[in-house]
Design an enzyme around this catalytic site. Sequence first.
Site, short mmCIF file in Angstrom:
data_model
loop_
_atom_site.label_atom_id
_atom_site.label_comp_id
_atom_site.label_asym_id
_atom_site.label_seq_id
_atom_site.Cartn_x
_atom_site.Cartn_y
_atom_site.Cartn_z
N HIS A 28 0.83 -1.21 0.00
CA HIS A 28 0.00 0.00 0.00
C HIS A 28 0.86 1.25 0.00
O HIS A 28 2.06 1.21 0.26
CB HIS A 28 -0.97 0.01 1.19
CG HIS A 28 -0.29 0.12 2.51
ND1 HIS A 28 0.25 -0.97 3.17
CD2 HIS A 28 -0.05 1.19 3.30
CE1 HIS A 28 0.79 -0.57 4.31
NE2 HIS A 28 0.63 0.74 4.41
N ASP A 59 0.69 5.09 1.69
CA ASP A 59 -0.02 5.83 2.75
C ASP A 59 -0.86 6.98 2.19
O ASP A 59 -1.99 7.19 2.63
CB ASP A 59 0.97 6.36 3.79
CG ASP A 59 1.56 5.25 4.64
OD1 ASP A 59 1.07 4.10 4.58
OD2 ASP A 59 2.52 5.53 5.38
N HIS A 112 4.78 0.02 0.38
CA HIS A 112 5.34 -0.82 1.43
C HIS A 112 4.29 -1.76 2.02
O HIS A 112 3.10 -1.64 1.72
CB HIS A 112 5.94 0.05 2.54
CG HIS A 112 4.94 0.93 3.19
ND1 HIS A 112 4.57 2.16 2.65
CD2 HIS A 112 4.19 0.79 4.31
CE1 HIS A 112 3.66 2.72 3.42
NE2 HIS A 112 3.41 1.90 4.44
N ARG A 157 4.01 -7.13 18.23
CA ARG A 157 4.79 -6.07 17.59
C ARG A 157 4.11 -4.74 17.89
O ARG A 157 2.95 -4.53 17.54
CB ARG A 157 4.84 -6.32 16.08
CG ARG A 157 5.59 -5.29 15.27
CD ARG A 157 5.38 -5.63 13.78
NE ARG A 157 6.17 -4.85 12.89
CZ ARG A 157 5.80 -3.68 12.37
NH1 ARG A 157 4.64 -3.14 12.69
NH2 ARG A 157 6.59 -3.05 11.52
#
Length: 136
Positions: free
Chosen positions: A40, A42, A95, A105
């Site tokens: 995608h 941003d 990314h 995480r």
Amino acid sequence: AAFPRDSDLYFTAPTFLTRLSGENASWAPAEAHDEYYHWHVDRDNTPHYEFSGLLYLSDFGDEFDGGLFSFEDGSSVEPRRGRLSMFGSGAENRHRVAKVTGGRRLTLSFWFACDPNYEFKDFLDGKMRVRFGEEM
């Protein structure tokens, strides 16, 4: 300069803490944007984003497995507590994050705009938001 620009930067919304867990097999995304493991851009999600930032709050390999951040050009960032990653929010930095397969995480995600109309002026106002200017 690392981020050449002709205008000021303004901290913008949303800013959020992301907890990705490999321990919750029953989790299902509420919308396609929640599927962090797909490629995608941003700015495609929020057009006023100019620069994206990630502050890692947990360590790859010690606190979680999987979850590597990768750019489409093949480069990647190994999350380490305290590591800060900044990049342009446009198509040049498509990314994704690999699926987390174990542990948790933790990442603080934030963005900057060049338009002062999108400045997040009161970051610690105690309100939750779904999108810029929209309270929950």
